[in-house]
Design an enzyme around this catalytic site. Structure first.
Site, short mmCIF file in Angstrom:
data_model
loop_
_atom_site.label_atom_id
_atom_site.label_comp_id
_atom_site.label_asym_id
_atom_site.label_seq_id
_atom_site.Cartn_x
_atom_site.Cartn_y
_atom_site.Cartn_z
N ASP A 31 0.84 -1.21 0.00
CA ASP A 31 0.00 0.00 0.00
C ASP A 31 0.87 1.26 0.00
OD1 ASP A 31 -2.07 -1.70 0.04
OD2 ASP A 31 -2.86 -1.11 2.02
N GLU A 33 3.91 1.65 -1.19
CA GLU A 33 4.51 1.88 -2.52
C GLU A 33 3.48 2.49 -3.46
OE1 GLU A 33 7.77 -1.74 -2.99
OE2 GLU A 33 5.64 -2.20 -3.03
N ASP A 35 0.74 4.19 -2.74
CA ASP A 35 0.45 5.58 -2.37
C ASP A 35 1.56 6.53 -2.81
OD1 ASP A 35 -1.89 4.81 -1.30
OD2 ASP A 35 -1.22 4.84 0.80
N SER A 80 -32.53 -7.00 -22.97
CA SER A 80 -32.55 -7.84 -21.78
C SER A 80 -32.88 -9.27 -22.22
CB SER A 80 -33.57 -7.32 -20.78
OG SER A 80 -34.84 -7.38 -21.36
N LEU A 81 -32.88 -10.19 -21.27
CA LEU A 81 -33.08 -11.60 -21.62
C LEU A 81 -34.46 -12.07 -21.18
CD1 LEU A 81 -29.63 -12.96 -20.42
CD2 LEU A 81 -30.32 -12.32 -22.73
N GLU A 109 -23.53 -18.88 -17.41
CA GLU A 109 -22.91 -17.82 -16.62
C GLU A 109 -23.78 -17.51 -15.42
OE1 GLU A 109 -22.41 -14.39 -19.14
OE2 GLU A 109 -21.42 -15.58 -20.67
N LYS A 111 -25.95 -15.13 -13.18
CA LYS A 111 -26.70 -13.91 -13.46
C LYS A 111 -26.47 -12.96 -12.28
CE LYS A 111 -31.10 -12.17 -15.04
NZ LYS A 111 -31.31 -11.15 -14.04
N ASP A 113 -26.54 -9.87 -9.85
CA ASP A 113 -27.63 -8.98 -9.47
C ASP A 113 -27.11 -7.56 -9.26
OD1 ASP A 113 -30.23 -8.49 -9.04
OD2 ASP A 113 -30.36 -9.47 -7.08
N ARG A 132 -27.93 1.15 -18.98
CA ARG A 132 -28.75 0.56 -20.02
C ARG A 132 -29.91 1.51 -20.39
NH1 ARG A 132 -33.32 -2.66 -19.83
NH2 ARG A 132 -33.59 -3.82 -21.74
N GLU A 166 -21.99 -6.26 -15.92
CA GLU A 166 -22.80 -5.87 -14.77
C GLU A 166 -21.97 -5.05 -13.79
OE1 GLU A 166 -25.75 -6.84 -15.39
OE2 GLU A 166 -26.94 -6.89 -13.53
N TYR A 218 -19.49 -9.41 -19.48
CA TYR A 218 -20.02 -10.64 -20.07
C TYR A 218 -20.50 -10.53 -21.53
CZ TYR A 218 -24.20 -8.39 -18.11
OH TYR A 218 -25.17 -7.50 -17.76
N LYS A 282 -26.34 -19.07 -22.77
CA LYS A 282 -26.17 -18.42 -24.08
C LYS A 282 -25.67 -19.43 -25.10
CE LYS A 282 -24.75 -14.17 -21.78
NZ LYS A 282 -23.65 -13.27 -21.43
N LYS A 306 -34.16 -17.91 -13.62
CA LYS A 306 -34.21 -17.22 -12.32
C LYS A 306 -34.38 -18.25 -11.21
CE LYS A 306 -34.94 -12.96 -12.15
NZ LYS A 306 -35.62 -11.91 -12.79
N CYS A 400 -64.50 5.68 2.89
CA CYS A 400 -63.13 6.03 2.49
C CYS A 400 -62.31 6.35 3.75
CB CYS A 400 -63.15 7.23 1.56
SG CYS A 400 -61.50 7.87 1.23
N CYS A 403 -61.51 10.46 3.37
CA CYS A 403 -62.52 11.52 3.41
C CYS A 403 -63.84 11.04 4.01
CB CYS A 403 -62.77 12.08 2.01
SG CYS A 403 -63.63 10.93 0.93
N CYS A 418 -63.62 5.08 -3.84
CA CYS A 418 -64.08 6.32 -3.22
C CYS A 418 -64.52 7.20 -4.40
CB CYS A 418 -62.94 7.00 -2.46
SG CYS A 418 -63.29 8.71 -2.05
N CYS A 423 -61.62 14.06 -2.87
CA CYS A 423 -60.94 13.33 -1.78
C CYS A 423 -59.44 13.64 -1.84
CB CYS A 423 -61.18 11.83 -1.92
SG CYS A 423 -60.21 10.87 -0.75
S1 IVH Z 1 -26.26 -11.08 -21.10
C1 IVH Z 1 -27.77 -9.58 -25.07
N1 IVH Z 1 -25.09 -12.12 -18.98
O1 IVH Z 1 -29.47 -9.68 -16.58
C2 IVH Z 1 -27.07 -9.94 -23.81
N2 IVH Z 1 -26.81 -10.50 -18.62
O2 IVH Z 1 -32.29 -9.53 -18.59
C3 IVH Z 1 -27.74 -9.41 -22.62
N3 IVH Z 1 -27.18 -9.95 -16.26
O3 IVH Z 1 -29.97 -6.80 -18.49
C4 IVH Z 1 -27.17 -9.60 -21.29
N4 IVH Z 1 -25.66 -11.29 -15.43
O4 IVH Z 1 -28.28 -6.69 -16.58
C5 IVH Z 1 -26.03 -11.25 -19.43
N5 IVH Z 1 -23.94 -13.07 -17.22
C6 IVH Z 1 -24.86 -12.23 -17.66
C7 IVH Z 1 -25.63 -11.44 -16.78
C8 IVH Z 1 -26.60 -10.60 -17.31
C9 IVH Z 1 -26.59 -10.38 -15.15
C10 IVH Z 1 -28.30 -8.99 -16.29
C11 IVH Z 1 -28.19 -7.89 -17.29
C12 IVH Z 1 -29.39 -8.02 -18.21
C13 IVH Z 1 -30.30 -8.91 -17.41
C14 IVH Z 1 -31.03 -9.91 -18.29
#
Ligand code: IVH
Length: 670
Positions: A31, A33, A35, A80-81, A109, A111, A113, A132, A166, A218, A282, A306, A400, A403, A418, A423
């Site tokens: 640390d 070095e 700094d 989005s997926l 992969e 997902k 959060d 996004r 992400e 990703y 994917k 999910k 209500c 009122c 109501c 109101c």
């Molecule tokens: S791929 C076209 N890979 O999940 C490719 N998404 O609805 C689109 N997310 O909006 C994204 N981990 O925010 C991808 N390994 C991952 C992810 C990932 C999280 C999120 C991302 C996306 C949502 C999917």
């Protein structure tokens, strides 16, 4: 000259040390070095500002303050997926792909959060970072992205590239941050995702820097530019460039291996240092991906599995009633606070009387609560075996709660209303709705502030919002409202006058008119006055308007109070015209269904599809009897054969080129 060279040298040393420490978790400097180098660089940059780079690692600590977020249009939309929730849906995804004649390998992969971000580099230097947003236009968060240590400020190769991934906050970081906040008596951040989203939307990058955000990268939107053939290769490529790529990503050969991956990470999930909410699957082969194509919202080559929602038990301590802007009464469960999926749940909607009766909920019951990701928490069931006999029966109210007027239940509907237009509860909800993001989008006038201003008498009606300026001094002296925040709020209010018609139309809160219908109406009638003049019959002729909506719209413009409101807003300078793009018309495209396959030399498939949609055509990924035209480029897939089989019109590159070049801005002819 010496200074310039040393600045470069120090930049390289520090960037490399950062990479080793944060991305590889393999520190090479102490640390002290580190700094020492940072201080030397800071001193040189102060002395020779002409050599200081906007991407200097000294910027990692923040310091840049912006006054508002600029918009950034994504060159390729950020999609989005589609979510899937069980094995059957994963199998269906695989089967759909196999049916198209493919034998895919997949990449599994985690997902993550957090929130997705796009990072742009030119000649190896970070140029912009964006959220996004709605997928087409995001917000410029470059100043905050520069503080994320795992985002390289400059790349090993001096190339132009965009990568996506992400942005997230680690669990440990959140815990430390919340401990500090607790000591300072600040409200706690609910979960890692909210904490990350809140941190990246800071105007002051010093705050974002303190939040210690992190990334997993990703997605490479333009793999063909680098001669990359598979997604797995793209991940390795990005990793080699210096990005942080998740080591748990796995190339798998079949559905059983996908299911194994899911099972494995469902078990490992509690022990990871960051939050995940599922597994992304994917198609690995990029040519296959491009053959499979996209729907308007999602790629057809990936899904997000999910994890099942977490369920917990708590006590239902009361049922209280709220009044919405349309007068609708909603019963709400008051719960003993409980943490589900990282956020504290104290309330849950019970929708209406029938819902409570059907679930047979009693006050005092032990109930199970479920929450999945973004989904609003719900009460699943009462644990009847835990009843002790002291639970109280649920009683629907007759008056209500605000009122006192008698509630009405419309014939054939489950909800109580109501009916008192004056109101206060209906009123305040209507005002909140007017300002919300999809309506007039007045940043800074959310629920809490509106309640304050309503109770303090500053805002009683929509026009009062536009008179707030006259109370500027009083507002700035209110406790908890800084000078700057009131200034920003008043600017946002003034700006909102310039909104296109559909926002006002949605904001006015005509029953049943959502943001989409408001847009359809605004596009069709162009001005509020023109819409106000339409008869019910005329309105009903529109595709998206049924008889109830037509009546609601017509009734709204018949009411004297509403006419007065509209005139009042006009006098205040409110725009009442549609300002969005005209829908374009071309006889070869409008109203037709297209499929694009193979490579057209002068345009990407996404651009062709966007052009088609722009001209009122529909672009889809698979050929069916409903397809009107298939546009065929070089190396087309099996789609051409299918088109020929079905006798569908085929356009080659030359034909598309002629039509494309003939396009101009013809307004839609009716
Ligand atoms: S791929 C076209 N890979 O999940 C490719 N998404 O609805 C689109 N997310 O909006 C994204 N981990 O925010 C991808 N390994 C991952 C992810 C990932 C999280 C999120 C991302 C996306 C949502 C999917």
């Amino acid at each position: 000259m010496e200074a310039k060279k040393r600045i470069e040298e120090l930049t390289n040393i520090i960037n490399q040390a950062n990479y080793e420490y944060y991305t590889l978790s393999n520190p090479t400097l102490t640390d002290q070095e580190f700094d020492k180098y940072i201080r030397e660089l800071e001193n040189l940059e102060n002395e020779y500002p002409e050599y200081a780079s906007p991407n200097s690692p000294t910027k990692r600590v923040g310091g840049e303050v912006i006054d508002k977020f600029k918009k950034i249009r994504h060159r390729i939309p950020m999609l989005s997926l589609p979510d899937v929730f069980n094995e059957e849906e994963i199998r269906a995804f695989d089967e759909r792909i196999r049916k198209s004649g493919f034998h895919p390998e997949y990449v599994c992969e985690l997902k993550i959060d957090g929130l997705s971000g796009s990072f742009h580099y030119e000649e190896g230097n970070l140029i912009t970072g964006a959220t996004r947003g709605d997928g087409v236009v995001g917000e410029d968060i470059t100043h905050n992205v520069k503080t994320i240590r795992t985002i390289p400020l400059s790349l090993k190769d001096k190339i132009d590239i965009e990568v996506r991934g992400e942005i997230f906050m680690g669990r440990e970081t959140l815990a430390v941050l919340n401990k500090e906040r607790e000591e300072k008596k600040l409200p706690l951040l609910q979960n890692c995702r909210n904490a990350a989203a809140g941190s990246i939307r800071q105007l002051d990058s010093k705050i974002a820097a303190e939040r210690k955000l992190d990334t997993w990268i990703y997605h490479l939107p333009n793999p063909e530019d680098y001669g990359i053939k598979t997604h797995y290769e793209a991940l390795k490529f990005m990793e080699q460039l210096g990005f942080k790529v998740n080591p748990n990503n796995r190339l798998v050969k079949n559905i059983d291996e996908i299911l194994k991956f899911i099972e494995e990470y469902q078990e490992k999930r509690p022990y990871l240092s960051y939050d995940i909410d599922g597994v992304v699957i994917k198609v690995n082969d990029l040519e296959m991906q491009s053959e499979l194509g996209y729907t308007a919202k999602h790629p057809r080559w990936a899904i997000a599995y999910k994890f099942p929602a977490e369920e917990v038990l708590t006590k239902l301590t009361d049922i209280i009633f709220t009044v919405g802007r349309t007068g609708r009464i909603t019963p709400n469960a008051v719960l003993e606070p409980v943490i589900v999926m990282g956020s504290t749940i104290k309330r849950a909607t019970l929708h209406n009387e029938d819902y409570v009766i059907e679930k047979d909920l009693k006050i005092g019951d032990i109930v199970s609560i479920r929450k999945a990701g973004d989904v609003i928490p719900e009460v699943v069931e009462a644990k009847k075996e835990r009843r002790v006999g002291k639970e109280l029966e649920f009683q629907m109210i007759q008056n209500c709660p605000i009122c006192g007027s008698i509630l009405e239940k419309k014939v054939g509907q489950v909800d109580h209303y109501c009916m008192n237009h004056l109101c206060p509860a209906r009123h305040i909800e209507g005002l909140i709705h007017f300002c919300e993001r999809k309506a007039m989008n007045i940043d800074g006038l959310g629920e809490k502030i509106m309640e304050d201003f309503f109770n303090l008498g500053f805002i009683k009606s929509i026009p009062d919002i536009y008179h707030l300026e006259t109370h500027k001094k009083d507002l700035q002296e209110l406790e908890g409202y800084g000078k700057k925040s009131i200034e920003n709020l008043l600017n946002a209010i003034e700006e909102s006058k310039k909104n296109s018609l559909e926002r006002l139309l949605f904001g006015l809160g005509i029953e049943g008119i959502g943001d989409k219908t408001a847009l359809v109406l605004a596009k069709k009638y162009k001005t509020l006055d023109a819409l106000a003049l339409q008869s019910e019959e005329e309105l009903r002729k529109m595709k998206d308007i049924g008889s109830i909506l037509a009546k609601n719209i017509h009734d709204f413009f018949e009411h004297v109070d509403n006419i007065a409101l509209i005139n009042n807003l006009k006098d205040l300078g409110m725009n009442m015209n549609y300002l969005g793009p005209e829908e374009k018309y071309n006889e070869n495209i409008s109203g037709k269904r297209f499929v694009v396959t193979g490579t057209i030399s002068f345009m990407s498939r996404e651009e062709i599809e966007a052009t088609i949609e722009n001209y009122g055509g529909n672009a889809s990924g698979s050929v069916s009897s409903k397809t009107n035209v298939v546009i065929v480029g070089e190396k087309p897939g099996s789609k051409v054969d299918k088109a020929k089989e079905l006798g569908i019109e085929i356009w080659d590159e030359a034909k598309w080129s002629t039509i494309y070049n003939s396009l101009n801005d013809n307004p839609k002819q009716e």
